[in-house]
Scaffold this active site. Structure first.
Site, PDB file in Angstrom:
ATOM      1  N   SER A 171       0.844  -1.195   0.000  1.00 41.90           N
ATOM      2  CA  SER A 171       0.000   0.000   0.000  1.00 41.90           C
ATOM      3  C   SER A 171       0.875   1.239   0.000  1.00 41.90           C
ATOM      4  O   SER A 171       2.023   1.192   0.456  1.00 41.90           O
ATOM      5  CB  SER A 171      -0.861  -0.031   1.260  1.00 41.90           C
ATOM      6  OG  SER A 171      -1.430   1.225   1.499  1.00 41.90           O
ATOM      7  N   TYR A 193      -1.456  -1.099  10.376  1.00 41.40           N
ATOM      8  CA  TYR A 193      -1.619  -1.360   8.937  1.00 41.40           C
ATOM      9  C   TYR A 193      -0.414  -0.799   8.170  1.00 41.40           C
ATOM     10  O   TYR A 193       0.216  -1.523   7.385  1.00 41.40           O
ATOM     11  CB  TYR A 193      -2.929  -0.723   8.458  1.00 41.40           C
ATOM     12  CG  TYR A 193      -3.238  -0.971   6.998  1.00 41.40           C
ATOM     13  CD1 TYR A 193      -3.819  -2.166   6.570  1.00 41.40           C
ATOM     14  CD2 TYR A 193      -2.962  -0.010   6.032  1.00 41.40           C
ATOM     15  CE1 TYR A 193      -4.102  -2.393   5.232  1.00 41.40           C
ATOM     16  CE2 TYR A 193      -3.246  -0.224   4.689  1.00 41.40           C
ATOM     17  CZ  TYR A 193      -3.820  -1.416   4.301  1.00 41.40           C
ATOM     18  OH  TYR A 193      -4.097  -1.641   2.971  1.00 41.40           O
TER      19      TYR A 193
HETATM   20  N1  LIG Z   1      -8.893  -1.145  -0.952  1.00 38.82           N
HETATM   21  C1  LIG Z   1      -7.842  -0.334  -0.972  1.00 38.82           C
HETATM   22  O1  LIG Z   1      -7.960   0.894  -1.177  1.00 38.82           O
HETATM   23  C2  LIG Z   1      -6.487  -0.870  -0.741  1.00 38.82           C
HETATM   24  C3  LIG Z   1      -6.269  -2.206  -0.440  1.00 38.82           C
HETATM   25  N2  LIG Z   1      -4.975  -2.659  -0.258  1.00 38.82           N
HETATM   26  C4  LIG Z   1      -4.716  -4.062   0.042  1.00 38.82           C
HETATM   27  O2  LIG Z   1      -5.355  -4.874  -0.909  1.00 38.82           O
HETATM   28  C5  LIG Z   1      -5.544  -6.182  -0.373  1.00 38.82           C
HETATM   29  C6  LIG Z   1      -6.933  -6.659  -0.716  1.00 38.82           C
HETATM   30  O3  LIG Z   1      -7.873  -5.864  -0.024  1.00 38.82           O
HETATM   31  P1  LIG Z   1      -9.250  -5.351  -0.651  1.00 38.82           P
HETATM   32  O4  LIG Z   1      -9.566  -6.097  -1.872  1.00 38.82           O
HETATM   33  O5  LIG Z   1      -9.187  -3.888  -0.695  1.00 38.82           O
HETATM   34  O6  LIG Z   1     -10.237  -5.679   0.535  1.00 38.82           O
HETATM   35  P2  LIG Z   1     -11.253  -6.908   0.758  1.00 38.82           P
HETATM   36  O7  LIG Z   1     -11.651  -6.798   2.173  1.00 38.82           O
HETATM   37  O8  LIG Z   1     -12.277  -6.915  -0.289  1.00 38.82           O
HETATM   38  O9  LIG Z   1     -10.325  -8.163   0.518  1.00 38.82           O
HETATM   39  C7  LIG Z   1      -9.495  -8.679   1.502  1.00 38.82           C
HETATM   40  C8  LIG Z   1      -9.443 -10.171   1.306  1.00 38.82           C
HETATM   41  O10 LIG Z   1      -8.539 -10.710   2.270  1.00 38.82           O
HETATM   42  C9  LIG Z   1      -9.205 -11.774   2.915  1.00 38.82           C
HETATM   43  N3  LIG Z   1      -8.697 -11.998   4.257  1.00 38.82           N
HETATM   44  C10 LIG Z   1      -8.678 -11.166   5.302  1.00 38.82           C
HETATM   45  N4  LIG Z   1      -8.162 -11.773   6.367  1.00 38.82           N
HETATM   46  C11 LIG Z   1      -7.853 -13.036   5.991  1.00 38.82           C
HETATM   47  C12 LIG Z   1      -7.290 -14.161   6.637  1.00 38.82           C
HETATM   48  N5  LIG Z   1      -6.959 -14.137   7.923  1.00 38.82           N
HETATM   49  N6  LIG Z   1      -7.104 -15.289   5.923  1.00 38.82           N
HETATM   50  C13 LIG Z   1      -7.445 -15.350   4.624  1.00 38.82           C
HETATM   51  N7  LIG Z   1      -7.997 -14.336   3.953  1.00 38.82           N
HETATM   52  C14 LIG Z   1      -8.188 -13.189   4.631  1.00 38.82           C
HETATM   53  C15 LIG Z   1     -10.673 -11.363   2.943  1.00 38.82           C
HETATM   54  O11 LIG Z   1     -11.494 -12.483   3.216  1.00 38.82           O
HETATM   55  P3  LIG Z   1     -12.945 -12.316   3.906  1.00 38.82           P
HETATM   56  O12 LIG Z   1     -13.902 -12.005   2.801  1.00 38.82           O
HETATM   57  O13 LIG Z   1     -13.160 -13.646   4.536  1.00 38.82           O
HETATM   58  O14 LIG Z   1     -12.817 -11.194   4.897  1.00 38.82           O
HETATM   59  C16 LIG Z   1     -10.806 -10.834   1.528  1.00 38.82           C
HETATM   60  O15 LIG Z   1     -10.960 -11.866   0.611  1.00 38.82           O
HETATM   61  C17 LIG Z   1      -5.272  -6.050   1.121  1.00 38.82           C
HETATM   62  O16 LIG Z   1      -3.998  -6.574   1.391  1.00 38.82           O
HETATM   63  C18 LIG Z   1      -5.276  -4.553   1.360  1.00 38.82           C
HETATM   64  O17 LIG Z   1      -4.467  -4.189   2.428  1.00 38.82           O
HETATM   65  C19 LIG Z   1      -3.897  -1.835  -0.379  1.00 38.82           C
HETATM   66  C20 LIG Z   1      -4.082  -0.518  -0.679  1.00 38.82           C
HETATM   67  C21 LIG Z   1      -5.365   0.073  -0.875  1.00 38.82           C
HETATM   68  C1  LIG Z   2     -13.742  12.584   6.603  1.00 40.94           C
HETATM   69  C2  LIG Z   2     -14.243  12.632   5.261  1.00 40.94           C
HETATM   70  C3  LIG Z   2     -14.906  13.911   4.889  1.00 40.94           C
HETATM   71  C4  LIG Z   2     -13.342  12.165   4.137  1.00 40.94           C
HETATM   72  C5  LIG Z   2     -12.380  11.099   4.519  1.00 40.94           C
HETATM   73  C6  LIG Z   2     -11.618  10.547   3.346  1.00 40.94           C
HETATM   74  C7  LIG Z   2     -10.790   9.374   3.796  1.00 40.94           C
HETATM   75  C8  LIG Z   2     -11.741   8.366   4.382  1.00 40.94           C
HETATM   76  C9  LIG Z   2      -9.937   8.806   2.676  1.00 40.94           C
HETATM   77  C10 LIG Z   2      -8.957   9.847   2.127  1.00 40.94           C
HETATM   78  C11 LIG Z   2      -7.731   9.076   1.656  1.00 40.94           C
HETATM   79  C12 LIG Z   2      -8.145   7.624   1.791  1.00 40.94           C
HETATM   80  C13 LIG Z   2      -7.133   6.532   1.716  1.00 40.94           C
HETATM   81  C14 LIG Z   2      -5.936   6.698   1.135  1.00 40.94           C
HETATM   82  C15 LIG Z   2      -4.947   5.642   0.941  1.00 40.94           C
HETATM   83  C16 LIG Z   2      -5.514   4.199   1.076  1.00 40.94           C
HETATM   84  C17 LIG Z   2      -4.369   3.212   1.231  1.00 40.94           C
HETATM   85  C18 LIG Z   2      -3.551   3.156  -0.017  1.00 40.94           C
HETATM   86  C19 LIG Z   2      -4.768   1.857   1.738  1.00 40.94           C
HETATM   87  O1  LIG Z   2      -3.957   0.936   1.733  1.00 40.94           O
HETATM   88  C20 LIG Z   2      -6.076   1.628   2.370  1.00 40.94           C
HETATM   89  C21 LIG Z   2      -7.100   2.704   2.243  1.00 40.94           C
HETATM   90  C22 LIG Z   2      -6.499   4.107   2.232  1.00 40.94           C
HETATM   91  C23 LIG Z   2      -5.804   4.347   3.547  1.00 40.94           C
HETATM   92  C24 LIG Z   2      -7.627   5.157   2.029  1.00 40.94           C
HETATM   93  C25 LIG Z   2      -8.631   5.134   3.141  1.00 40.94           C
HETATM   94  C26 LIG Z   2      -9.672   6.235   3.089  1.00 40.94           C
HETATM   95  C27 LIG Z   2      -9.018   7.614   3.016  1.00 40.94           C
HETATM   96  C28 LIG Z   2      -8.244   7.857   4.295  1.00 40.94           C
END
Ligand SMILES: NC(=O)C1=CN([C@@H]2O[C@H](COP(=O)(O)OP(=O)(O)OC[C@H]3O[C@@H](n4cnc5c(N)ncnc54)[C@H](OP(=O)(O)O)[C@@H]3O)[C@@H](O)[C@H]2O)C=CC1
Ligand SMILES: CC(C)CCC[C@@H](C)[C@H]1CC[C@H]2C3=CC[C@H]4[C@H](C)C(=O)CC[C@]4(C)[C@H]3CC[C@]12C
Length: 345
Positions: A171, A193
């Site tokens: 991330s 995180y």
């Molecule tokens: N969304 C975003 O903006 C961002 C996401 N990421 C990363 O992307 C990856 C995917 O997340 P995202 O698609 O966004 O979120 P989701 O919550 O949709 O996906 C996360 C997935 O991980 C699974 N998971 C969580 N815990 C476990 C565990 N203990 N064992 C096996 N599977 C597990 C969840 O399963 P279940 O459905 O059972 O919970 C789900 O399938 C993560 O690593 C997240 O940190 C990075 C940057 C930004």
């Molecule tokens: C308080 C509200 C008026 C608006 C809040 C906005 C925030 C909820 C979001 C702004 C930026 C967002 C994020 C940025 C980076 C993502 C990162 C890459 C990741 O790994 C997981 C999610 C983020 C932290 C995401 C989360 C929401 C914000 C903080």
């Protein structure tokens, strides 16, 4: 034999979108969806089979936050497949997220506004807890379980005459200042995180150092800000719906707002197409989206160094040894107790 690809956290969000994109690329791939919830895994397989009826999709039960589950799942993988070409370490959690609203509005009117939206630096904290293995849950899920999985699958990842790939979903929230070698699990801080994602950047570098000579290459990606279960957990969903038009507006100025899981999986997909030798082990590959919505991938240098990555690697090896010892003792005690019960009957 066709390429074998295992994706953790494949039942939703970015992981599921990646599977869809990979099958569009080559529907003959052998996909293995590694998930903790088999009902959700079945639903994901059905969805994928709807668009790719002939696809080869296996399910694997894996709770990446439990060392016992990781060892058991790895054992099954080795029994099922004699090769593993791609291992996508994508499962991740961000429990109990809190937004600092004051910092958000302060950041909104500062010169750091674009960075704030891209990285959430100074905005986001989480409340972590200890899991059954006695480890911090975020560290255990986002990093340690995946580390043990790679180590355990070593025999099918590092095979003579073949290259294999490990890809970490990191991330842009990963930050050096959130991580400490003295507190790798982030027991003491409020950004587990960011710490766990920075640790995955470090570990990827170490895996390359230790395994490139055996044909194993590791990379890290950032999917950008994607609307998934993880992000919906940060604010109430009605609020997201309300600000969605604003999010699309912000995207015109911030290419990190990929928003859809399809766009978010762009970097994971593009790494699938790249030759491992052409990848930069010190770069994070970012999924980005132009204001008009077109998707592209760009490498950016990470703020990491060899000494720190080696020190973390050594610490994780020690923790892995301790976890295996503890599980063995648990098994031995169970066996001894069973024996005792049999004797007393
Ligand atoms: N969304 C975003 O903006 C961002 C996401 N990421 C990363 O992307 C990856 C995917 O997340 P995202 O698609 O966004 O979120 P989701 O919550 O949709 O996906 C996360 C997935 O991980 C699974 N998971 C969580 N815990 C476990 C565990 N203990 N064992 C096996 N599977 C597990 C969840 O399963 P279940 O459905 O059972 O919970 C789900 O399938 C993560 O690593 C997240 O940190 C990075 C940057 C930004
Ligand atoms: C308080 C509200 C008026 C608006 C809040 C906005 C925030 C909820 C979001 C702004 C930026 C967002 C994020 C940025 C980076 C993502 C990162 C890459 C990741 O790994 C997981 C999610 C983020 C932290 C995401 C989360 C929401 C914000 C903080």
């Amino acid at each position: 034999m066709e390429k074998v690809i295992l994706v953790t956290g494949a039942n939703s969000g970015i992981g599921l979108a990646l599977c869809e994109r990979l099958l569009c690329e080559d529907s003959r791939l052998q996909l293995c969806l590694a998930c903790r919830n088999m009902q959700r895994a079945e639903a994901a397989r059905s969805a994928l089979l709807t668009s790719h009826p002939d696809a080869h999709i296996d399910l694997l039960h894996l709770d990446v936050g439990s060392v016992r589950s990781v060892l058991h799942a790895a054992h099954k993988v080795k029994a099922r497949y004699n090769r593993l070409d791609y291992l996508y370490l994508n499962a991740g959690i961000m429990p109990n997220p809190q937004i600092d609203i004051k910092a958000f509005f302060k950041g909104l009117f500062s010169s750091n506004v674009v960075k704030m939206f891209a990285t959430a630096e100074g905005l986001l904290t989480q409340q972590d807890r200890v899991n059954k293995d006695g480890l911090q849950e975020v560290f255990a899920t986002n990093l340690f379980g995946h580390f043990v999985l790679v180590r355990e699958l070593d025999s099918i990842l590092c095979q003579a005459g073949q290259t294999s790939r490990v890809v970490w979903t990191s991330s842009s929230n990963a930050r050096r200042s959130a991580f400490s070698l003295e507190d790798v699990q982030h027991r003491l801080g409020t950004e587990p995180y960011a710490s766990s994602k920075y640790a995955s950047d470090l570990i990827s570098l170490a895996l390359n150092r230790h395994n490139n000579s055996q044909g194993l290459y590791s990379s890290v990606i950032c999917p950008g800000l994607v609307m998934t279960n993880l992000t919906y957990g940060i604010l109430p969903s009605f609020f997201w719906t309300l600000i969605m038009p604003i999010m699309y507006l912000i995207r015109i100025f911030t290419n990190t707002f990929t928003l859809t899981p399809y766009n978010g999986a762009g970097a994971l997909h593009s790494l699938f197409l790249k030759k491992p030798e052409s990848l930069d082990p010190r770069a994070k590959y970012h999924s980005l989206t132009s204001g008009m919505g077109s998707n592209y991938t760009q490498p950016r240098q990470m703020d990491i160094d060899d000494d720190m990555s080696e020190a973390l690697y050594v610490k994780l090896l020690e923790m892995e040894k301790a976890a295996r010892k503890r599980l063995k003792e648990e098994d031995d005690n169970k066996q001894a107790y069973k024996k005792y019960l049999n004797q007393t009957e």
